[in-house]
Write a protein that holds these residues in place. Structure first.
Motif, mmCIF file in Angstrom:
data_model
loop_
_atom_site.group_PDB
_atom_site.id
_atom_site.type_symbol
_atom_site.label_atom_id
_atom_site.label_comp_id
_atom_site.label_asym_id
_atom_site.label_seq_id
_atom_site.Cartn_x
_atom_site.Cartn_y
_atom_site.Cartn_z
ATOM 1 N N ILE A 253 0.915 -1.127 0.024
ATOM 2 C CA ILE A 253 -0.017 0.032 0.118
ATOM 3 C C ILE A 253 0.849 1.260 -0.002
ATOM 4 C CG2 ILE A 253 -1.631 1.304 1.307
ATOM 5 C CD1 ILE A 253 -2.738 -1.405 2.515
ATOM 6 N N PRO A 254 0.547 2.126 -0.806
ATOM 7 C CA PRO A 254 1.644 3.317 -0.991
ATOM 8 C C PRO A 254 1.075 4.202 0.408
ATOM 9 C CG PRO A 254 0.384 2.897 -3.193
ATOM 10 C CD PRO A 254 -0.221 2.060 -2.206
ATOM 11 N N ARG A 255 2.366 4.907 0.771
ATOM 12 C CA ARG A 255 2.155 5.963 2.010
ATOM 13 C C ARG A 255 0.776 6.850 1.664
ATOM 14 N NH1 ARG A 255 4.671 10.730 3.330
ATOM 15 N NH2 ARG A 255 4.490 10.975 5.536
ATOM 16 N N ALA A 256 0.605 7.484 0.452
ATOM 17 C CA ALA A 256 -0.102 8.406 0.484
ATOM 18 C C ALA A 256 -1.521 7.781 0.503
ATOM 19 C CB ALA A 256 -0.364 9.056 -1.049
ATOM 20 N N LEU A 257 -1.810 6.431 0.014
ATOM 21 C CA LEU A 257 -3.167 5.796 0.169
ATOM 22 C C LEU A 257 -3.410 5.341 1.496
ATOM 23 C CD1 LEU A 257 -5.515 4.652 -1.266
ATOM 24 C CD2 LEU A 257 -4.145 2.572 -2.141
ATOM 25 N N GLU A 258 -2.168 4.906 2.174
ATOM 26 C CA GLU A 258 -2.656 4.781 3.807
ATOM 27 C C GLU A 258 -3.055 5.925 4.565
ATOM 28 O OE1 GLU A 258 -0.179 2.182 7.016
ATOM 29 O OE2 GLU A 258 0.773 3.989 6.345
ATOM 30 N N GLY A 259 -2.266 7.100 4.019
ATOM 31 C CA GLY A 259 -2.917 8.405 4.691
ATOM 32 C C GLY A 259 -4.350 8.955 4.491
ATOM 33 N N GLY B 258 3.305 6.441 -12.458
ATOM 34 C CA GLY B 258 4.309 6.074 -12.016
ATOM 35 C C GLY B 258 5.054 7.103 -11.170
ATOM 36 N N TYR B 259 4.257 8.207 -10.569
ATOM 37 C CA TYR B 259 4.879 9.419 -9.872
ATOM 38 C C TYR B 259 5.077 8.941 -8.463
ATOM 39 C CZ TYR B 259 3.896 12.370 -13.912
ATOM 40 O OH TYR B 259 3.612 12.746 -14.901
ATOM 41 N N SER B 260 5.715 9.732 -7.570
ATOM 42 C CA SER B 260 5.856 9.296 -6.140
ATOM 43 C C SER B 260 4.606 9.500 -5.290
ATOM 44 C CB SER B 260 6.927 10.179 -5.765
ATOM 45 O OG SER B 260 6.990 10.003 -4.185
ATOM 46 N N LEU B 261 4.281 8.477 -4.453
ATOM 47 C CA LEU B 261 3.482 8.652 -3.633
ATOM 48 C C LEU B 261 3.951 8.750 -1.848
ATOM 49 C CD1 LEU B 261 0.904 6.412 -5.205
ATOM 50 C CD2 LEU B 261 0.596 8.707 -4.897
ATOM 51 N N ASN B 262 5.122 9.228 -2.071
ATOM 52 C CA ASN B 262 5.695 9.273 -0.698
ATOM 53 C C ASN B 262 5.237 10.685 0.189
ATOM 54 O OD1 ASN B 262 7.259 8.680 1.473
ATOM 55 N ND2 ASN B 262 9.050 9.568 0.852
ATOM 56 N N TRP B 263 3.887 10.617 0.132
ATOM 57 C CA TRP B 263 3.482 11.864 0.914
ATOM 58 C C TRP B 263 2.100 11.238 1.527
ATOM 59 C CZ3 TRP B 263 -1.724 12.695 -0.681
ATOM 60 C CH2 TRP B 263 -2.113 12.390 -1.947
ATOM 61 N N SER B 264 1.533 12.173 2.474
ATOM 62 C CA SER B 264 0.374 11.599 3.234
ATOM 63 C C SER B 264 -0.497 12.856 3.323
ATOM 64 C CB SER B 264 0.757 10.969 4.524
ATOM 65 O OG SER B 264 -0.615 10.658 5.041
ATOM 66 N N PRO B 265 -1.889 12.708 3.251
ATOM 67 C CA PRO B 265 -2.713 13.851 3.712
ATOM 68 C C PRO B 265 -2.666 14.213 5.102
ATOM 69 C CG PRO B 265 -4.140 11.701 3.186
ATOM 70 C CD PRO B 265 -2.441 11.472 2.796
ATOM 71 N N LEU B 266 -1.849 13.522 5.987
ATOM 72 C CA LEU B 266 -1.829 13.740 7.229
ATOM 73 C C LEU B 266 -0.512 14.406 7.880
ATOM 74 C CD1 LEU B 266 -2.714 10.080 8.911
ATOM 75 C CD2 LEU B 266 -4.060 12.079 8.960
ATOM 76 N N ASP B 267 0.264 14.690 6.659
ATOM 77 C CA ASP B 267 1.546 15.393 6.733
ATOM 78 C C ASP B 267 1.261 16.884 7.135
ATOM 79 O OD1 ASP B 267 3.135 13.431 6.080
ATOM 80 O OD2 ASP B 267 3.092 13.936 4.195
ATOM 81 N N PRO B 268 2.035 17.512 8.050
ATOM 82 C CA PRO B 268 1.490 18.625 8.605
ATOM 83 C C PRO B 268 1.524 19.860 7.484
ATOM 84 C CG PRO B 268 3.332 17.875 9.839
ATOM 85 C CD PRO B 268 3.048 16.789 8.676
ATOM 86 N N LYS B 269 2.397 19.740 6.260
ATOM 87 C CA LYS B 269 2.186 20.725 5.112
ATOM 88 C C LYS B 269 1.226 20.448 4.144
ATOM 89 C CE LYS B 269 7.116 21.982 5.974
ATOM 90 N NZ LYS B 269 8.824 22.037 5.492
#
Length: 349
Positions: free
Chosen positions: A297-303, A337-348
């Motif tokens: 599961i990509p980090r963004a989708l987990e978020g 194939g773009y990066s999904l190393n982000w999360s909607p829970l990230d502060p920014k």
């Protein structure tokens, strides 16, 4: 007025107008009896409520004979399913097949009034991911809903066979459900009973959401349901529901988060032996981390899942539009194939 009228009002048995005069219609008789209810809490709360009971029906009334249901011009097939509140039948009219929903508890005037308000809004919604409401019939203590016929496999059955799903398929499924919810929320409605059993995948792989809004008037009655009925719904109910909050767009978002969690992992975020045990966990414990169960599961989708499952309403997605925006971005990134190393829970974010 007889001099002993107050005493008779306080302790006597009131006869219905229809019992005194058979020419009085059942609708008018019931309205009068509601207006004369001794318990003011059961009485119509406004003149408008009372007048609505007296209004002529816009749809033809129908009669029910258990277990058969008689509707003018309809041919009845088999009973598709039955639970604590509704029965679903196959029916045909003019060569076309439909599904009929009837309600098992006799409807008091207040429940019926709320149900008809919801149904009135549903009739005005036309969305490809929502099962279309074709027509409405009513009688004194019941309402009959005619829906388009939908065939296919429920998401519950699909999860049992195929979960965990590929992230791209899980995202597409969540977007389709989210778009149906968006149409409901724009109409001022919540689904109120969103779980995999109320989502069908057609033979053409199209998502259809069933039973939108129609169980909201029965929330108090649902609590009396049998264990199987409640256990089917408890894992998908937002934690605030157990604390007495009403169904809302944000409770739908929580339910969608649970469905997406299950699609990606094959697990539920909270499980228990009974609905109360599940509700306690939902309110006191953090959910399992989807990424720890399924590292694909990509980090963004987990978020997205974890933000939808937030107990604090201020931290949960506030609108389904926000959910869909993040899911569409993830869908695009998965495709190219773009990066999904982000999360909607990230502060920014």
């Amino acid at each position: 007025i007889p001099l002993d009228a107050p005493a008779r009002q306080a302790g006597g048995v009131l006869r219905s107008p229809r019992a005194v005069n058979p020419k009085v219609s059942q609708t008018v008789s019931d309205a009068v009896m509601a207006g004369l209810e001794m318990d003011y809490r059961k009485r119509p709360q406004s003149v408008e409520d009372f007048l609505s009971l007296l209004e002529a029906k816009k749809k033809p009334a129908v009669t029910v004979s258990t277990p058969e249901v008689a509707l003018p011009g309809f041919e009845f097939g088999k009973k598709i399913r039955e639970d604590f509140i509704i029965s679903v039948y196959e029916v045909r009219k003019a060569g076309k097949s439909y599904h009929l929903i009837t309600f098992k508890p006799p409807l008091d005037w207040k429940t019926k009034k709320l149900l008809l308000e919801i149904v009135g809004k549903l009739e005005r919604i036309d969305h490809p991911n929502l099962v279309s409401l074709i027509d409405v019939y009513q009688q004194v203590d019941n309402v009959f809903l005619i829906y388009e016929e939908v065939s296919g496999m429920s998401l519950r059955e699909r999860f049992k066979l195929l979960a965990p799903l590929n992230p791209s398929i899980a995202v597409d499924t969540a977007i389709a459900i989210g778009e149906a919810l968006s149409a409901l929320h724009k109409a001022g409605l919540a689904h109120g009973d969103l779980h995999p059993g109320n989502v069908v995948v057609t033979p053409g792989a199209h998502i259809k959401v069933l039973n939108a809004g129609i169980l909201i008037p029965f929330q108090d009655y649902i609590k009396q349901g049998n264990l199987n009925f409640l256990m089917m719904r408890a894992p998908y109910a937002a934690p605030e529901i157990a604390r007495g909050f009403p169904q809302s767009p944000q409770t739908d978002i929580y339910s969608l988060g649970v469905i997406l969690f299950e699609a990606l992992t094959g697990w539920l975020p909270f499980e228990g032996q009974d609905p109360m045990a599940i509700a306690v966990k939902q309110n006191k414990e953090p959910p399992l981390s989807p990424g720890k169960i399924n590292p694909k599961i990509p980090r963004a989708l987990e978020g997205v899942v974890l933000k939808a499952l937030q107990k604090d309403l201020d931290k949960r997605y506030s609108t389904i539009k926000e959910v869909l925006t993040d899911l569409e971005e993830i869908k695009y990134a998965l495709h190219y194939g773009y990066s999904l190393n982000w999360s909607p829970l990230d502060p920014k974010r």
